[in-house]
Every structure is written in structure tokens, then in C-alpha cells.
Design a protein around this motif. Structure first.
Motif, PDB file in Angstrom:
ATOM      1  N   PHE A   5       0.818  -1.206   0.000  1.00  0.00           N
ATOM      2  CA  PHE A   5       0.000   0.000   0.000  1.00  0.00           C
ATOM      3  C   PHE A   5       0.858   1.265   0.000  1.00  0.00           C
ATOM      4  O   PHE A   5       0.465   2.289  -0.563  1.00  0.00           O
ATOM      5  N   GLN A   8       1.726   1.753  -3.614  1.00  0.00           N
ATOM      6  CA  GLN A   8       0.583   2.280  -4.363  1.00  0.00           C
ATOM      7  C   GLN A   8       0.392   3.772  -4.091  1.00  0.00           C
ATOM      8  O   GLN A   8       0.101   4.552  -4.999  1.00  0.00           O
ATOM      9  N   SER A  60     -13.806  -1.124  -8.761  1.00  0.00           N
ATOM     10  CA  SER A  60     -13.308  -2.338  -8.100  1.00  0.00           C
ATOM     11  C   SER A  60     -13.164  -3.482  -9.090  1.00  0.00           C
ATOM     12  O   SER A  60     -12.213  -4.263  -9.023  1.00  0.00           O
ATOM     13  N   ILE A  63      -9.986  -2.991 -11.405  1.00  0.00           N
ATOM     14  CA  ILE A  63      -8.650  -3.315 -10.885  1.00  0.00           C
ATOM     15  C   ILE A  63      -8.486  -4.809 -10.606  1.00  0.00           C
ATOM     16  O   ILE A  63      -7.405  -5.249 -10.210  1.00  0.00           O
ATOM     17  N   ILE A  84      -5.986  -7.946   0.850  1.00  0.00           N
ATOM     18  CA  ILE A  84      -5.558  -6.781   0.056  1.00  0.00           C
ATOM     19  C   ILE A  84      -6.679  -6.328  -0.866  1.00  0.00           C
ATOM     20  O   ILE A  84      -6.984  -5.132  -0.955  1.00  0.00           O
ATOM     21  N   ARG A  85      -7.321  -7.299  -1.541  1.00  0.00           N
ATOM     22  CA  ARG A  85      -8.419  -6.946  -2.449  1.00  0.00           C
ATOM     23  C   ARG A  85      -9.576  -6.307  -1.686  1.00  0.00           C
ATOM     24  O   ARG A  85     -10.213  -5.368  -2.167  1.00  0.00           O
ATOM     25  N   GLU A  88      -8.549  -2.751  -0.742  1.00  0.00           N
ATOM     26  CA  GLU A  88      -8.561  -1.898  -1.940  1.00  0.00           C
ATOM     27  C   GLU A  88      -9.987  -1.489  -2.303  1.00  0.00           C
ATOM     28  O   GLU A  88     -10.258  -0.311  -2.577  1.00  0.00           O
ATOM     29  N   ASN A  89     -10.892  -2.457  -2.314  1.00  0.00           N
ATOM     30  CA  ASN A  89     -12.283  -2.159  -2.652  1.00  0.00           C
ATOM     31  C   ASN A  89     -12.914  -1.196  -1.650  1.00  0.00           C
ATOM     32  O   ASN A  89     -13.661  -0.290  -2.033  1.00  0.00           O
ATOM     33  N   ILE A  92     -11.594   2.350  -2.179  1.00  0.00           N
ATOM     34  CA  ILE A  92     -12.252   2.972  -3.324  1.00  0.00           C
ATOM     35  C   ILE A  92     -13.650   3.432  -2.939  1.00  0.00           C
ATOM     36  O   ILE A  92     -14.110   4.507  -3.342  1.00  0.00           O
TER      37      ILE A  92
END
Length: 305
Positions: A5, A8, A60, A63, A84-85, A88-89, A92
Motif C-alpha cells: 500500500f 501504491q 473495483s 482493478i 488486500i483486495r 482496496e475495494n 475505493i
């Protein structure tokens, strides 16, 4: 995982630096603009909540690339990969969730949270491969690639349109028409190799208008049933449907110009911000449209002569 992260975050800030922006000032302006424009959007449009539900889910899905997922799984293993997914979602979705909660759209907020979490658990990296046939020719790769990547989203959008008809909710129907254009816009986020543009052997102006013609015709092929459905069941609102569709086509032209304004590089942060602001204030397209057109001509002139 923390390092991932951090990387990113550094990548995002680097894009801002490359765009010539002060990082701190840029984040402040983005936050204020997003908040202010969102409140204006919610006050002006009844279907704003639906759009703020769809956009983070769409991002979402965007990516959740197979190669990217495979890389994350190899580096971090299954358990951390899903975590992680999920993070990330949620990252967002958070800005959109805040706006939805402030606007008291609690049901939509809850659904967004649930669907964002579920998307992190879907098996996007399935080894099964099925080549989905498309109603498009081979030459315009954007719609072929995009259609196959967003097929399930298109089906879902049509399902929502049918629901809109059944519950007699015209605003929900308009929302599906807006989403249909957002889906088509996303197809132009893929930048082809410089060689494939060079093979056209057209002048920049003819190349751009050919792209626009293809985009308009293929978008019509994909969503003509949706327009007919809404027109049949909401005949008193047919003018609104046609006007919205016309505005969408005009924005489609702008998206094509924006894509090639930075060619052969990908669209940068600056272009994305300008387009986002224009989306909130459509009259600005009268300024951004010619600007990106001439920028596209300039960029393509280096390849097409």
C-alpha cells in the motif's frame, strides 16, 4: 502487505508530481472538489445515489485484472491476497460511502459496503477460458476487448433496467442509460501500441472521426434494446431519454479525444481530473471538447503523416 500500500500511495503521488501538481495542495483540492460537487450532484439529481453505488463497484471490477491478481497471490498467498483486495475495494468505496451517508442514502450505503466486500472474494482468476462472441468487427479493438471484460456488468445493467420498468421508476431507468455510457467510456482506457495507430495511414483528423463513428455506432448496437425498452414503457419521457443519449454520444467523442490527447502515453491525472469536472458540469465540454481535439491532432501528427 503494508509495503504494498505504501508503494501504491507513492505511485499515485508520483503521477501528481509528473502532472506538475503540488501533492498536498492537489489532495486538498481533490477532497474539496469531490465533496462540493457531490453535494451539488445529489441536490440536483434524484438518481445520484445509484451512480455513487455503481462507480466504486465499477472501479473495483476494473482493478481485478487476472495478471494483477495472479501477481498478488504469488507474492502474498491466498489469505493476504483476499485481504488486500478487500482493503482496496473498501478504500475505493469510502469517499462514495461518506457522501451516501451524509445524503441519508443508508440502504444504498449498506448495499455498496456488502457488494464491495463480496467482489474481493469472487474468483476473478479462474483458469476457465471461454471466448465470448461479440457483435463487433475485428478492427475496433476497444469494444471487442471491453465487451468481453464487462459482459457481466452489461447483463446486470439490463437487469436493473427491467427492474426500473417493473417498479415504474424512470429515474432508475435513466441511471442504467448513464451506466451504459460509463461502460463504453471505460473501453477507451486501453491505449494501443504506436505501431497499430501508424498502420492506419490516415491523417489525424480522419483517424479521430473514424474512431468516433465506430464508437457511436457500436455503442448504439450494444444499447439500442435498452433505449427501446425505456422508450416503450416511459413514452412521456422519450425526449429526456433522447437528450441524455445525445449528451452521452457527445461525451463519447470527448473521451476519444482525451484518449489520444496524450498519445502514445496513457491518459494522465490532469486529463482525468478535467474530464471528471466536465462530467459534473456538462456545459464545460464546450471548452474541453475543442481543447482535447487539438491536443489529439498534435499528438497523432507525430505518428500519422
Amino acid at each position: 502487505m503494508k509495503l504494498y500500500f505504501q508503494i501504491q500511495w507513492s505511485i499515485i503521488n508520483r503521477h501528481m508530481k509528473e502532472a506538475g501538481l503540488n501533492i498536498i495542495l492537489a489532495w486538498i483540492l481533490v477532497s474539496i472538489s469531490f465533496g462540493g460537487l457531490s453535494m451539488l450532484f445529489f441536490n440536483k439529481y434524484e438518481y445520484a445515489g445509484y451512480i455513487y453505488f455503481a462507480i466504486p463497484l465499477f472501479l473495483s471490477i476494473r482493478i481485478a485484472d487476472f495478471k494483477r491478481n495472479e501477481f498478488l497471490r504469488i507474492c502474498y498467498g491466498d489469505q493476504k491476497f483476499h485481504l488486500i483486495r478487500l482493503l482496496e475495494n473498501l478504500m475505493i468505496s469510502v469517499p462514495f460511502l461518506i457522501v451516501l451517508l451524509i445524503s441519508k442514502a443508508f440502504l444504498v450505503s449498506g448495499l455498496l459496503l456488502i457488494f464491495s466486500s463480496l467482489l474481493a472474494l469472487l474468483p476473478w482468476d479462474s483458469k476457465f477460458r471461454f471466448i465470448l462472441p461479440t457483435p463487433f468487427k475485428k478492427r475496433p479493438f476497444e469494444f471487442i476487448v471491453g465487451f468481453r471484460k464487462t459482459f457481466l456488468v452489461i447483463v446486470l445493467n439490463y437487469a436493473i433496467a427491467i427492474i426500473a420498468v417493473k417498479v415504474d421508476n424512470f429515474n432508475l431507468g435513466l441511471f442504467t442509460l448513464i451506466v451504459s455510457f460509463l461502460i463504453s467510456f471505460s473501453y477507451y482506457s486501453f491505449m494501443e501500441d504506436e505501431f497499430y495507430v501508424w498502420t492506419h495511414k490516415d491523417n489525424p483528423n480522419r483517424f479521430l472521426w473514424d474512431k468516433i463513428k465506430v464508437a457511436s455506432v457500436f455503442n448504439a448496437i450494444l444499447y439500442l434494446p435498452l433505449i427501446i425498452l425505456l422508450s416503450l414503457f416511459f413514452p412521456y419521457n422519450i425526449y429526456q431519454i433522447l437528450i441524455l443519449y445525445g449528451v452521452g454520444v457527445f461525451f463519447m467523442m470527448a473521451v476519444v479525444f482525451i484518449k489520444y490527447s496524450a498519445f502514445p502515453e496513457k491518459v494522465g491525472l490532469k486529463e482525468s481530473i478535467v474530464f471528471s469536472v466536465t462530467f459534473y458540469f456538462p456545459p464545460l465540454i464546450l471548452i474541453t471538447f475543442p481543447y482535447f481535439y487539438f491536443q489529439s491532432i498534435k499528438s497523432l501528427s507525430k505518428v500519422l503523416k
